[in-house]
Structure formats: C-alpha cells, structure tokens
Design a protein around this motif. Structure first.
Motif, PDB file in Angstrom:
ATOM      1  N   MET A 154       0.837  -1.192   0.000  1.00 24.45           N
ATOM      2  CA  MET A 154       0.000   0.000   0.000  1.00 24.45           C
ATOM      3  C   MET A 154       0.871   1.241   0.000  1.00 24.45           C
TER       4      MET A 154
ATOM      5  N   VAL B  10      -3.053   5.422   2.971  1.00 26.95           N
ATOM      6  CA  VAL B  10      -4.416   5.051   3.377  1.00 26.95           C
ATOM      7  C   VAL B  10      -5.178   6.293   3.818  1.00 26.95           C
TER       8      VAL B  10
ATOM      9  N   THR C  88      -5.725   3.329  -0.968  1.00 29.24           N
ATOM     10  CA  THR C  88      -6.670   2.549  -0.164  1.00 29.24           C
ATOM     11  C   THR C  88      -7.544   3.491   0.655  1.00 29.24           C
TER      12      THR C  88
ATOM     13  N   LYS D  62      -8.394   0.570  -3.958  1.00 26.79           N
ATOM     14  CA  LYS D  62      -8.942  -0.373  -2.985  1.00 26.79           C
ATOM     15  C   LYS D  62      -9.869   0.384  -2.037  1.00 26.79           C
TER      16      LYS D  62
ATOM     17  N   THR E 154      -7.886  -7.773   4.302  1.00 26.59           N
ATOM     18  CA  THR E 154      -7.522  -7.134   3.018  1.00 26.59           C
ATOM     19  C   THR E 154      -6.310  -6.224   3.203  1.00 26.59           C
ATOM     20  N   LEU E 155      -6.303  -5.454   4.270  1.00 24.62           N
ATOM     21  CA  LEU E 155      -5.210  -4.508   4.496  1.00 24.62           C
ATOM     22  C   LEU E 155      -3.914  -5.219   4.832  1.00 24.62           C
TER      23      LEU E 155
ATOM     24  N   GLN F  45      -1.863  -6.611   1.917  1.00 15.82           N
ATOM     25  CA  GLN F  45      -1.114  -5.653   1.114  1.00 15.82           C
ATOM     26  C   GLN F  45       0.067  -5.167   1.941  1.00 15.82           C
TER      27      GLN F  45
END
Length: 313
Positions: free
Chosen positions: A1, A4, A269, A291, A307-308, A311
C-alpha cells in the motif's frame, strides 16, 4: 500500500442496529457509546442499537448517532494498529474526521453535532425547501440549470458526490424547475426525502447559531492531514476550523474533488468508517482501480483487516 485514507459517512447512512456488534465485541468501541450517552445525557447507544427508526431519523438524533458509530468503528480499527495518512468526511462525517485527526474531542463533537442537527432542522420552515439528486449531468450543466431556475427562488448545487451525481437544494418551486431542466438535458432526477435544503445559502441561520456554539469549543492540533468539504483542500491550521465548519453548513460539499485530491497525493486505499457503504460507492465511481473497504460491524472489520494485511504497506 502507498497511502491510506479514512473517510467517514454522513447523514442518511443510519439504520437501527448500527454499531451494536462492535460495542458487544470490542471494549474500545463500547466505551465510545458509553461516552456518548454520558455527554448527551440520554442513551444514544440504545437508539443506535434498537431504534425506533423514526426517532433515529430525526436530524438532531441522526447526527450524533452516526458520529458515535463512526468513531466506534475507528476505535475498533485503531486496536488493529491501522492508522490513516489522510482523513475526510462527507458533511456530518467531517466531524468524525476532525475527531480522527485530533482536532475535536469526541465528547465535544457529539454534543456539537446534536445542536448542529437541531439548527439545520430549524433553519428552514417545513414545506419551504427540498433537495434532489441529479444523475447524469456534468457539474457545469448542473450549475447552469440552477442559474436558469433561480428566477423562481433559491436553488443551488449542494453536493458534488461523484461523476454524474450532484445534489441540488433550495426552495421547492425552484428545485422543481431545475429538475425539469435537468430532465430536458437527459438526466435522471431523484427527489430526496429531507427536512431542509442542506448545504445551501438557506441554511445561513443554522451556520450563525453553529458559529456561536463553536466559540465554546477548544480545538487540538491537526495530527492527521484532513481535507475539508468547503475547499476540497487541506486544513492548514486549527485556526481555520471554526470558520470552515460554519461555512460547511451552507456551502456545497466538494466530495468528488476531495477524493481526487487524495488520489493525487498517493492514496490507493480508502477505508469507510461508520454505517453503510455510500462513500465506498462514490470512490469507486471516481476511480475504479483503488482499494475500498468499509467497517461497520465485526464481519466487515475482519474482512477489512484481512484485506489490508494482505497488502504490504
């Protein structure tokens, strides 16, 4: 990622039962509901968990209820060690973002939005104002139809949500006229069941009352960069916040540009915190490649964390 962003839901996302699973399973989330009950002097937790819907849908109840549920979701995620690089919220959600950013104390925020809800409700007499979603037109087209219909009264763009979805608000006849003009241009129009034309100049009485309330609120420093609805740009310092919150009540919500700004700054994200998935839908319409996950209960929390974690950050 890469980066965020935490984004926070606004009014309209509420439902009976929201936040209950988080409060039942996560101590930090439970404490937020307890803090809200104490700050407000009544059980907003019970209203969130059980309804009834007609009470939950009253603006002065909806706003603290959605804020509390959103911050309960934030606390659940913070326990997992996930922190944002940026934050923003749609309309009411901006108050959750300010709590997330460290600018607003949660107890102050929950009391403030209850008053904000009441002020917004009282600003325009019932039966005077309305709102409608215009689907399928550009922002230029929507501004043009509002200008053309303004001879019949106030009508203004209220929310620029995502490409092809713009909400207008104002006096009933002017909104109807603008809606007809939108249909002539090929748009689909959805009248909204709201109690007042939020985010228009008609809400100035609410903005003035909110300004008085904000004088009593102590603000902290901006710890996480926050983008405001009014400008779709970063809040530079705490000194700007009160004026921005006053303006926000009666100004267009520049949500599409807010998301685009974060995308430009490397966000890949987005985590929507609070009831529903409305903002997730908007983000996907702005950029399908990013995302997007939401957190409102245990299942969505677990899915989001999985999900996080899959990544690399």
């Amino acid at each position: 990622m890469d980066k965020v962003a935490f984004i926070f839901a606004g009014q309209g996302a509420q439902y009976a039962g929201m936040g209950k699973e988080l409060a039942d399973n996560i101590e930090a989330s439970k404490k937020i509901f307890e803090e809200a009950d104490k700050a407000l002097g009544f059980e907003i937790s019970k209203l969130c968990f059980e309804g009834p819907k007609e009470n939950l849908d009253k603006t002065e109840n909806t706003q603290p209820a959605v804020l509390t549920t959103s911050i309960a979701a934030l606390k659940a995620l913070e326990e997992k060690g996930i922190k944002p690089d940026f934050t923003a919220g749609l309309s009411l959600g901006e108050y959750s973002a300010l709590v997330c950013s460290g600018v607003l104390n949660f107890s102050d925020a929950v009391k403030l939005v209850r008053k904000r809800g009441r002020f917004m409700q009282e600003a325009v007499p019932e039966g005077v104002g309305t709102m409608a979603a215009i689907l399928g037109l550009s922002s230029e087209d929507v501004r043009e139809i509002c200008r053309e219909a303004s001879s019949l009264g106030i009508v203004e763009p209220a929310n620029f949500n995502c490409p092809g979805q713009i909400v207008i608000g104002g006096e009933i006849e002017a909104v109807k006229a603008a809606s007809e003009k939108a249909k002539e241009k090929g748009a689909k129009v959805m009248p909204l069941s709201v109690s007042a034309p939020f985010h228009t100049s008609m809400l100035k009485p609410a903005a003035d009352k909110l300004e008085e309330e904000l004088k009593n609120i102590e603000l902290g420093n901006v710890k996480t960069p926050i983008i405001t609805n009014v400008t779709a740009d970063y809040v530079g310092s705490t000194e700007e916040v009160k004026e921005l919150l006053k303006k926000q009540v009666m100004s267009s919500v520049l949500w599409e540009n807010t998301i685009k700004r974060m995308l430009d700054d490397g966000v890949d994200t987005f985590i929507e915190l609070g009831p529903g998935k409305v903002l997730s839908g908007f983000v996907k319409k702005i950029d399908r490649k990013v995302k997007v996950v939401n957190i409102e209960d245990m299942k969505s929390l677990e899915k989001a964390v999985e999900t996080l974690n899959s990544q690399e950050r």
